[in-house]
Structure formats: structure tokens, C-alpha cells
Scaffold this motif. Structure first.
Motif, PDB file in Angstrom:
ATOM      1  N   ARG A 243      50.698  13.050  91.309  1.00  0.00           N
ATOM      2  CA  ARG A 243      52.147  12.846  91.315  1.00  0.00           C
ATOM      3  C   ARG A 243      52.737  13.020  89.918  1.00  0.00           C
ATOM      4  N   GLU A 244      52.047  12.518  88.917  1.00  0.00           N
ATOM      5  CA  GLU A 244      52.565  12.620  87.548  1.00  0.00           C
ATOM      6  C   GLU A 244      52.651  14.077  87.102  1.00  0.00           C
ATOM      7  N   LEU A 245      51.637  14.873  87.434  1.00  0.00           N
ATOM      8  CA  LEU A 245      51.660  16.284  87.065  1.00  0.00           C
ATOM      9  C   LEU A 245      52.782  17.019  87.775  1.00  0.00           C
ATOM     10  N   ARG A 246      52.987  16.704  89.038  1.00  0.00           N
ATOM     11  CA  ARG A 246      54.073  17.360  89.787  1.00  0.00           C
ATOM     12  C   ARG A 246      55.435  16.926  89.249  1.00  0.00           C
ATOM     13  N   ASP A 247      55.562  15.654  88.893  1.00  0.00           N
ATOM     14  CA  ASP A 247      56.819  15.189  88.294  1.00  0.00           C
ATOM     15  C   ASP A 247      57.095  15.917  86.981  1.00  0.00           C
ATOM     16  N   ARG A 248      56.069  16.074  86.171  1.00  0.00           N
ATOM     17  CA  ARG A 248      56.235  16.755  84.887  1.00  0.00           C
ATOM     18  C   ARG A 248      56.696  18.194  85.093  1.00  0.00           C
ATOM     19  N   ALA A 249      56.051  18.873  86.056  1.00  0.00           N
ATOM     20  CA  ALA A 249      56.429  20.257  86.341  1.00  0.00           C
ATOM     21  C   ALA A 249      57.854  20.347  86.886  1.00  0.00           C
ATOM     22  N   LEU A 250      58.240  19.372  87.722  1.00  0.00           N
ATOM     23  CA  LEU A 250      59.604  19.362  88.257  1.00  0.00           C
ATOM     24  C   LEU A 250      60.634  19.169  87.141  1.00  0.00           C
ATOM     25  N   ARG A 251      60.348  18.274  86.215  1.00  0.00           N
ATOM     26  CA  ARG A 251      61.288  18.059  85.108  1.00  0.00           C
ATOM     27  C   ARG A 251      61.447  19.319  84.270  1.00  0.00           C
ATOM     28  N   GLU A 252      60.312  20.006  83.999  1.00  0.00           N
ATOM     29  CA  GLU A 252      60.378  21.247  83.228  1.00  0.00           C
ATOM     30  C   GLU A 252      61.203  22.296  83.974  1.00  0.00           C
ATOM     31  N   TYR A 253      61.007  22.375  85.281  1.00  0.00           N
ATOM     32  CA  TYR A 253      61.738  23.347  86.088  1.00  0.00           C
ATOM     33  C   TYR A 253      63.235  23.034  86.082  1.00  0.00           C
ATOM     34  N   ILE A 254      63.566  21.749  86.243  1.00  0.00           N
ATOM     35  CA  ILE A 254      64.975  21.347  86.305  1.00  0.00           C
ATOM     36  C   ILE A 254      65.665  21.573  84.965  1.00  0.00           C
ATOM     37  N   GLU A 255      64.950  21.336  83.864  1.00  0.00           N
ATOM     38  CA  GLU A 255      65.541  21.578  82.549  1.00  0.00           C
ATOM     39  C   GLU A 255      65.946  23.038  82.375  1.00  0.00           C
ATOM     40  N   ARG A 256      65.170  23.938  82.963  1.00  0.00           N
ATOM     41  CA  ARG A 256      65.464  25.365  82.832  1.00  0.00           C
ATOM     42  C   ARG A 256      66.450  25.861  83.883  1.00  0.00           C
ATOM     43  N   ASN A 257      66.368  25.318  85.100  1.00  0.00           N
ATOM     44  CA  ASN A 257      67.104  25.887  86.221  1.00  0.00           C
ATOM     45  C   ASN A 257      68.104  24.946  86.879  1.00  0.00           C
ATOM     46  N   GLY A 258      68.129  23.693  86.485  1.00  0.00           N
ATOM     47  CA  GLY A 258      68.997  22.737  87.154  1.00  0.00           C
ATOM     48  C   GLY A 258      68.356  22.238  88.440  1.00  0.00           C
ATOM     49  N   ILE A 259      69.005  21.239  89.055  1.00  0.00           N
ATOM     50  CA  ILE A 259      68.401  20.589  90.221  1.00  0.00           C
ATOM     51  C   ILE A 259      68.969  21.090  91.537  1.00  0.00           C
ATOM     52  N   GLY A 260      70.033  21.930  91.461  1.00  0.00           N
ATOM     53  CA  GLY A 260      70.721  22.355  92.674  1.00  0.00           C
ATOM     54  C   GLY A 260      69.816  23.040  93.684  1.00  0.00           C
ATOM     55  N   GLY A 261      69.026  24.011  93.236  1.00  0.00           N
ATOM     56  CA  GLY A 261      68.146  24.742  94.151  1.00  0.00           C
ATOM     57  C   GLY A 261      67.152  23.839  94.842  1.00  0.00           C
ATOM     58  N   LEU A 262      66.595  22.874  94.102  1.00  0.00           N
ATOM     59  CA  LEU A 262      65.623  21.955  94.692  1.00  0.00           C
ATOM     60  C   LEU A 262      66.280  21.050  95.725  1.00  0.00           C
ATOM     61  N   LEU A 263      67.506  20.598  95.431  1.00  0.00           N
ATOM     62  CA  LEU A 263      68.215  19.760  96.398  1.00  0.00           C
ATOM     63  C   LEU A 263      68.484  20.535  97.685  1.00  0.00           C
ATOM     64  N   TYR A 264      68.849  21.808  97.539  1.00  0.00           N
ATOM     65  CA  TYR A 264      69.100  22.630  98.727  1.00  0.00           C
ATOM     66  C   TYR A 264      67.822  22.805  99.543  1.00  0.00           C
ATOM     67  N   ILE A 265      66.719  23.130  98.861  1.00  0.00           N
ATOM     68  CA  ILE A 265      65.450  23.368  99.570  1.00  0.00           C
ATOM     69  C   ILE A 265      64.993  22.092 100.275  1.00  0.00           C
ATOM     70  N   ALA A 266      65.134  20.944  99.586  1.00  0.00           N
ATOM     71  CA  ALA A 266      64.698  19.681 100.178  1.00  0.00           C
ATOM     72  C   ALA A 266      65.483  19.378 101.449  1.00  0.00           C
ATOM     73  N   ARG A 267      66.837  19.560 101.406  1.00  0.00           N
ATOM     74  CA  ARG A 267      67.643  19.295 102.589  1.00  0.00           C
ATOM     75  C   ARG A 267      67.365  20.318 103.686  1.00  0.00           C
ATOM     76  N   TYR A 268      67.217  21.574 103.304  1.00  0.00           N
ATOM     77  CA  TYR A 268      66.941  22.632 104.282  1.00  0.00           C
ATOM     78  C   TYR A 268      65.622  22.359 104.999  1.00  0.00           C
ATOM     79  N   ALA A 269      64.595  21.986 104.237  1.00  0.00           N
ATOM     80  CA  ALA A 269      63.293  21.689 104.843  1.00  0.00           C
ATOM     81  C   ALA A 269      63.388  20.470 105.744  1.00  0.00           C
ATOM     82  N   ASP A 270      64.170  19.471 105.318  1.00  0.00           N
ATOM     83  CA  ASP A 270      64.330  18.266 106.126  1.00  0.00           C
ATOM     84  C   ASP A 270      65.022  18.580 107.455  1.00  0.00           C
TER      85      ASP A 270
END
Length: 335
Positions: A243-270
């Protein structure tokens, strides 16, 4: 005048900790490799040095190059200490051979040949078996042997994001690729190999040798203490680090790309999951209704059959009594 030995092309890093019986097996496994252009570095992590020296000296005359021993009492993770064995390496390739795992005799021959002919590959993996065993005073007893294979017989970044399908014993690495990827993370206690493999797979392609099994990941589920496997003994730590490694990778991704895409994918998958559940529920209701209808039909048919047979067997005794009177009149007759 003797010809000096050629420079080693492979550095084999062996991690050990107070397991002389297993270490002896690992060293015997290494010296029996058909490929001999290797140098071994043993990382003795808080283990008894005198016992280790005895195991090494008993086999030293079979090493093609001097064996290096690094004593480590650093409060760092088990995976991080691999970096101590790679730090000053000048070989082309690096292999990680824990003291409890083994190779087939042609492991190095096959993997070195692959990387020699595929210079674009950062590493190569082989078919690996999980061997569950028990170690006692009588030796090693094999309990089971199960093959593990990466999906579609290839090591892809797509699948590595999910999990590491090949353990370290099943890899040969290009040393320059490890350096380019940043090496092993010294802050990690476990899953350092998976973290490195993810970074390597981002940098380049990883080969895979299909065919015969060339590596054996040995586990002792019944053992405790030094003989236990970290993946079994520290299962909660593995899950937490994942979990810690995935959190770290997510933070790095969000710093570069923002959180919008991940929020969309999470809701779409749900919503896809919710829709699938609803469709499955509707289909289950259809099946239930069909089954209920068939049961009712069969129940009515069975009830009719029971009534028919009940009527038959209730009439039959009366007929039998009547026939008995006709053919068997009362004894004694009339006077």
C-alpha cells in the motif's frame, strides 16, 4: 605459466542470516553452475561470522574468483542490503541468490546468453517453481512443488503493476540498468525487488525464457525464526508496504498530472461494477423464476403420478379379495 582467469561477468549477491545448512546448499548450487564466469558476494546480515566462514572455506577451492563477504548490522531492510552487494560491482550482470533458494545447473548459461543476444533488455526472467519444504535435523524434506508463470509467458509492466510474478531468484539483471533505475530502495524492508522491477520495466523491456524450469523459490511454511520466509512470516508487513508503494506512486502521478483523471477512472470503474452487479441480479432473478416454474410443473406431474398409483394400489386389494372368494370358496361347504 598459468593463464590468469578471465574477469567475472556476473556478480552473484547472496543474502544470509544464521542459516548455515541452507547457505551450504546455496553455495553448492552456485558452484555447480555450468557457467563459471562469476564472482560471489555474501551479505552476512547480523549472522555468526565464524559459522559462515566455515561454510565458505569448505567450498572456497571451487570458486572461480575470490568470494567477498560483507558483514551488515545496519538497521535496514532485508531487501535494501542487496544494494551493499551491488555497490562496487563492475560486472555486466547481477544475480540475487538468497541462501534458501536454488537454480538449475544451466541458469546462468541460459540467462547470460539471453542478455548477450538481447542488449536492449534490462533483465531476463526464467520459469520458476515454488518448492515448499521442511527443514529438520534429518535434512530437507520437499512437501510440494508448484510452477509459477507470468501471464502470457512474458514479464510486462502491465502485469508488474498488479504483482511480481517472478521472485528475485528467477532473474538475471543488467547492472547498468539497475544503476540507471536508481538501484534498490534502502528504505524498504520488503518488496524492494518488486519496486526495482517496476522501475526497470519503465526503462526497458524484460525478457522471459520459456521452456524448462531454471529457478526454485523455496518456502518453509511450517518454520519459524531464521528458517522462516519473509513473505510468509511478515505477511502483514508485505501488505502494508504494498500500500505504501502504491500511495507513493499515486502521489508522484498526481503531482505531475493532477487528480482529475484518477477520480474519473475510480467513479467510472465503480459505476461499471454497480451496473454489472445489477445485471447479474436481474439475470439471477430470471433464472430463479424459470427454475421455480419448472419445479412447480414437475411437482404437479409427480402429484398426479402419486394419485394414480395410490388409486391403483387401493383397488388392487379389493380385486384380490373378490377373486379369492370366486376361486377359493369357504372350506366345509353345506351339509
Amino acid at each position: 605459466m598459468e593463464t590468469p582467469p578471465s574477469a567475472p561477468r556476473v556478480r552473484i549477491v547472496v543474502r544470509t542470516h544464521d542459516r548455515p545448512q541452507l547457505l551450504a546448499r546455496a553455495l553448492d548450487d552456485i558452484v555447480e553452475q555450468s557457467y563459471q564466469e562469476w564472482q560471489m558476494v555474501i551479505i552476512n546480515h547480523r549472522g555468526d561470522r565464524a559459522t559462515l566462514d566455515d561454510v565458505v572455506k569448505a567450498r572456497a577451492d571451487r570458486f572461480p574468483h575470490e568470494c567477498l563477504i560483507v558483514d551488515s548490522d545496519h538497521p535496514i531492510g532485508r531487501d535494501a542490503i542487496i544494494g551493499l552487494g551491488i555497490a562496487d560491482a563492475d560486472t555486466e550482470y547481477v544475480a540475487i541468490h538468497d541462501d534458501d533458494d536454488t537454480w538449475a545447473p544451466d541458469f546462468l548459461t541460459r540467462t547470460v546468453s539471453w542478455l548477450d543476444t538481447h542488449p536492449e533488455h534490462v533483465a531476463v526472467a526464467v520459469k520458476t517453481d515454488i518448492i515448499q519444504e521442511r527443514v529438520d535435523q534429518d535434512g530437507v524434506i520437499i512437501l510440494s512443488q508448484t510452477p509459477i508463470r507470468p501471464p502470457f509467458a512474458r514479464v510486462s509492466l502491465f502485469d508488474l503493476v498488479h504483482a511480481a510474478h517472478v521472485p528475485p531468484i528467477g532473474y538475471l539483471f543488467r547492472r547498468s540498468a539497475i544503476e540507471s533505475a536508481g538501484g534498490f530502495d534502502a528504505t524498504l524492508s520488503v518488496l524492494g525487488d518488486w519496486d526495482l522491477m517496476l522501475r526497470l520495466a519503465v526503462d526497458g523491456q524484460i525478457g522471459y525464457l520459456d521452456g524448462e524450469t531454471l529457478a526454485y523459490w523455496r518456502q518453509r511454511p511450517q518454520s519459524e525464526g531464521a528458517l522462516a520466509n519473509s513473505v510468509i512470516g511478515d505477511l502483514d508487513l508485505h501488505r502494508q508496504t504494498d500500500r505504501e508503494l502504491r500511495d507513493r506512486a499515486l502521489r508522484e502521478y498526481i503531482e505531475r498530472n493532477g487528480i482529475g483523471g484518477l477520480l474519473y477512472i475510480a467513479r467510472y470503474a465503480d459505476e461499471l461494477y454497480a451496473q454489472s452487479r445489477h445485471e447479474a441480479w436481474l439475470r439471477a432473478r430470471e433464472v430463479e423464476a424459470h427454475v421455480t416454474e419448472r419445479i412447480e410443473e414437475q411437482t404437479k406431474h409427480l402429484e398426479a403420478m402419486i394419485a394414480q398409483y395410490a388409486h391403483h394400489y387401493s383397488v388392487f386389494p379389493s380385486l384380490r379379495r373378490a377373486m379369492s372368494r370366486v376361486f377359493h370358496p369357504r372350506r366345509g361347504g353345506y351339509s
